[in-house]
Motif scaffolding. Structure first.
Motif, PDB file in Angstrom:
ATOM      1  N   ALA A  10     -15.612  -2.004  15.661  1.00 11.53           N
ATOM      2  CA  ALA A  10     -14.242  -2.535  15.619  1.00 11.53           C
ATOM      3  C   ALA A  10     -14.168  -3.801  14.769  1.00 11.53           C
ATOM      4  N   GLU A  11     -15.142  -4.693  14.932  1.00 11.59           N
ATOM      5  CA  GLU A  11     -15.157  -5.921  14.140  1.00 11.59           C
ATOM      6  C   GLU A  11     -15.367  -5.620  12.664  1.00 11.59           C
ATOM      7  N   SER A  12     -16.197  -4.622  12.369  1.00 15.40           N
ATOM      8  CA  SER A  12     -16.433  -4.248  10.975  1.00 15.40           C
ATOM      9  C   SER A  12     -15.163  -3.703  10.338  1.00 15.40           C
ATOM     10  N   LEU A  13     -14.437  -2.875  11.096  1.00 14.56           N
ATOM     11  CA  LEU A  13     -13.173  -2.343  10.591  1.00 14.56           C
ATOM     12  C   LEU A  13     -12.157  -3.461  10.373  1.00 14.56           C
ATOM     13  N   ARG A  14     -12.107  -4.394  11.338  1.00 14.18           N
ATOM     14  CA  ARG A  14     -11.167  -5.511  11.194  1.00 14.18           C
ATOM     15  C   ARG A  14     -11.498  -6.344   9.969  1.00 14.18           C
ATOM     16  N   TYR A  15     -12.775  -6.629   9.774  1.00 17.37           N
ATOM     17  CA  TYR A  15     -13.206  -7.434   8.625  1.00 17.37           C
ATOM     18  C   TYR A  15     -12.859  -6.724   7.318  1.00 17.37           C
ATOM     19  N   SER A  16     -13.106  -5.410   7.260  1.00  9.49           N
ATOM     20  CA  SER A  16     -12.793  -4.645   6.054  1.00  9.49           C
ATOM     21  C   SER A  16     -11.292  -4.647   5.774  1.00  9.49           C
ATOM     22  N   ALA A  17     -10.505  -4.500   6.869  1.00 12.03           N
ATOM     23  CA  ALA A  17      -9.052  -4.491   6.701  1.00 12.03           C
ATOM     24  C   ALA A  17      -8.549  -5.831   6.184  1.00 12.03           C
ATOM     25  N   GLU A  18      -9.145  -6.922   6.664  1.00 11.99           N
ATOM     26  CA  GLU A  18      -8.690  -8.244   6.241  1.00 11.99           C
ATOM     27  C   GLU A  18      -9.102  -8.558   4.805  1.00 11.99           C
ATOM     28  N   LEU A  19     -10.168  -7.912   4.316  1.00 14.63           N
ATOM     29  CA  LEU A  19     -10.520  -8.061   2.906  1.00 14.63           C
ATOM     30  C   LEU A  19      -9.487  -7.375   2.018  1.00 14.63           C
ATOM     31  N   ILE A  20      -9.004  -6.218   2.488  1.00 17.15           N
ATOM     32  CA  ILE A  20      -8.018  -5.461   1.713  1.00 17.15           C
ATOM     33  C   ILE A  20      -6.634  -6.084   1.842  1.00 17.15           C
ATOM     34  N   LEU A  21      -6.279  -6.482   3.063  1.00 18.46           N
ATOM     35  CA  LEU A  21      -4.955  -7.051   3.327  1.00 18.46           C
ATOM     36  C   LEU A  21      -5.143  -8.361   4.085  1.00 18.46           C
ATOM     37  N   PRO A  22      -5.305  -9.476   3.389  1.00 17.43           N
ATOM     38  CA  PRO A  22      -5.584 -10.760   4.042  1.00 17.43           C
ATOM     39  C   PRO A  22      -4.491 -11.127   5.042  1.00 17.43           C
ATOM     40  N   PRO A  23      -4.857 -11.721   6.172  1.00 15.16           N
ATOM     41  CA  PRO A  23      -3.859 -12.094   7.183  1.00 15.16           C
ATOM     42  C   PRO A  23      -2.967 -13.235   6.709  1.00 15.16           C
ATOM     43  N   VAL A  24      -1.676 -13.096   7.001  1.00 21.59           N
ATOM     44  CA  VAL A  24      -0.707 -14.134   6.643  1.00 21.59           C
ATOM     45  C   VAL A  24       0.176 -14.410   7.846  1.00 21.59           C
ATOM     46  N   CYS A  25       0.800 -15.560   7.857  1.00 28.86           N
ATOM     47  CA  CYS A  25       1.735 -15.951   8.915  1.00 28.86           C
ATOM     48  C   CYS A  25       2.870 -14.931   9.003  1.00 28.86           C
ATOM     49  N   VAL A  26       3.206 -14.488  10.207  1.00 27.85           N
ATOM     50  CA  VAL A  26       4.247 -13.477  10.368  1.00 27.85           C
ATOM     51  C   VAL A  26       5.640 -14.030  10.088  1.00 27.85           C
ATOM     52  N   SER A  27       5.743 -15.344   9.930  1.00 31.58           N
ATOM     53  CA  SER A  27       7.044 -15.944   9.627  1.00 31.58           C
ATOM     54  C   SER A  27       7.195 -16.286   8.150  1.00 31.58           C
ATOM     55  N   CYS A  28       6.233 -17.052   7.602  1.00 32.76           N
ATOM     56  CA  CYS A  28       6.398 -17.559   6.234  1.00 32.76           C
ATOM     57  C   CYS A  28       5.405 -16.982   5.233  1.00 32.76           C
ATOM     58  N   ALA A  29       4.463 -16.159   5.692  1.00 28.36           N
ATOM     59  CA  ALA A  29       3.454 -15.500   4.848  1.00 28.36           C
ATOM     60  C   ALA A  29       2.387 -16.446   4.313  1.00 28.36           C
ATOM     61  N   ALA A  30       2.257 -17.638   4.880  1.00 28.03           N
ATOM     62  CA  ALA A  30       1.150 -18.528   4.496  1.00 28.03           C
ATOM     63  C   ALA A  30      -0.163 -17.944   5.037  1.00 28.03           C
ATOM     64  N   PRO A  31      -1.283 -18.198   4.375  1.00 27.24           N
ATOM     65  CA  PRO A  31      -2.568 -17.665   4.851  1.00 27.24           C
ATOM     66  C   PRO A  31      -2.919 -18.197   6.242  1.00 27.24           C
ATOM     67  N   VAL A  32      -3.439 -17.314   7.095  1.00 27.66           N
ATOM     68  CA  VAL A  32      -3.919 -17.678   8.425  1.00 27.66           C
ATOM     69  C   VAL A  32      -5.262 -16.996   8.664  1.00 27.66           C
ATOM     70  N   THR A  33      -5.899 -17.283   9.778  1.00 27.32           N
ATOM     71  CA  THR A  33      -7.242 -16.772  10.027  1.00 27.32           C
ATOM     72  C   THR A  33      -7.254 -15.347  10.562  1.00 27.32           C
ATOM     73  N   ARG A  34      -6.203 -14.948  11.253  1.00 29.82           N
ATOM     74  CA  ARG A  34      -6.121 -13.610  11.832  1.00 29.82           C
ATOM     75  C   ARG A  34      -4.729 -13.042  11.627  1.00 29.82           C
ATOM     76  N   HIS A  35      -4.633 -11.730  11.666  1.00 26.64           N
ATOM     77  CA  HIS A  35      -3.327 -11.080  11.608  1.00 26.64           C
ATOM     78  C   HIS A  35      -2.518 -11.399  12.867  1.00 26.64           C
ATOM     79  N   ASN A  36      -1.196 -11.277  12.749  1.00 29.25           N
ATOM     80  CA  ASN A  36      -0.260 -11.422  13.879  1.00 29.25           C
ATOM     81  C   ASN A  36      -0.226 -12.835  14.443  1.00 29.25           C
ATOM     82  N   LEU A  37      -0.477 -13.838  13.581  1.00 27.76           N
ATOM     83  CA  LEU A  37      -0.420 -15.235  14.000  1.00 27.76           C
ATOM     84  C   LEU A  37       0.655 -15.971  13.223  1.00 27.76           C
TER      85      LEU A  37
END
Length: 261
Positions: A10-37
């Motif tokens: 699960a962690e490997s899949l999450r890491y791969s997904a974040e490389l393809i689609l980096p996590p951004v703020c759900v409000s302003c799209a600024a970079p964040v450490t995890r999705h849905n933050l």
């Protein structure tokens, strides 16, 4: 043996997904450490509702310095049919923008954030609940929007808490006009007798403590009308949990903008 492997996968899949689609703020799209933050700036734009608050209506009571539950003047003068209401945040600012996106623009990115906030705000309500029921949409409104935002919240809370949800228990039997611009008494009249429990669903709520879920509590008129229908069907009690609550004492920086509730 299998659990560590599953966690690693699960962690490997999450890491791969974040490389393809980096996590951004759900409000302003600024970079964040995890999705849905939210980023730090947008998080600072929230006004969480924490104690002290009215034990019935859930509205903040900033002037009350007691340690126990307290009843607001509004809750005493015009008590609701439901037992307790809780909301995660005061409506306005960042939370308003996210609710509007979710409700009217079919943007579901804020849903995991809403669920975390609601679980924290409604911890005591979830602990006491026997069943979770969303505020329903009329079938014509559902066709227009294609989904019921309250049903998505109810299902998410059910998965997280283990409390069963019945998304079809409560039905909107009357196509009410939009509540936008209506005062409290007009809102109450607009939704009076607009909800019912179908005969085949009464067993699901009879004798149960129901947790009614909605996106925003405005005046409480809709929650009251839903609670009346649930109690008439034999529910033992009804509590209400929402993402946000409209409060007249909201800080000035929470510019609500156009009323879309």
């Amino acid at each position: 043996m299998f659990k560590p492997v599953a966690r690693f996968a699960a962690e490997s899949l999450r890491y791969s997904a974040e490389l393809i689609l980096p996590p951004v703020c759900v409000s302003c799209a600024a970079p964040v450490t995890r999705h849905n933050l939210l980023c730090a700036k947008c998080w600072g734009g929230l006004v969480p509702i924490t104690a002290p608050y009215c034990g019935r209506l859930g509205i903040p009571l900033p002037g009350y310095d007691g340690s126990g539950p307290h009843l607001s003047v509004q809750g005493f003068a015009d008590p609701p049919i439901f037992d307790r209401a809780r909301a995660a945040c005061v409506y306005g600012g960042v939370i308003r923008k996210l609710v509007v996106r979710f409700k009217f623009e079919d943007r579901h990115e804020p849903l995991p954030l809403f669920l975390r906030l609601m679980r924290d705000a409604g911890r005591d309500l979830l602990a006491d609940a026997d069943i979770i029921v969303p505020v329903p949409l009329h079938r014509f409104r559902l066709l227009q929007r294609r989904f019921n935002q309250s049903a998505l919240l109810a299902q998410g809370l059910s998965r997280a808490s283990g409390v069963p949800a019945s998304v079809m228990a409560l039905k909107r039997t009357k196509r009410t006009k939009a509540q936008v611009g209506l005062q409290h008494d007009a809102r109450r009249a607009n939704v009076a007798e607009a909800f019912a429990i179908s005969a085949d669903r009464r067993r699901a709520v009879a004798g149960k403590r129901v947790l009614l879920v909605d996106d925003v509590i405005t005046t409480g008129a809709t929650a009251n009308a839903c609670a009346a229908a649930l109690l008439a069907a034999g529910a033992r009690a009804v509590d209400v949990l929402a993402v946000a609550l409209v409060w007249r004492g909201a800080p000035a920086f929470l510019d609500e903008g156009e009323d879309v509730l």
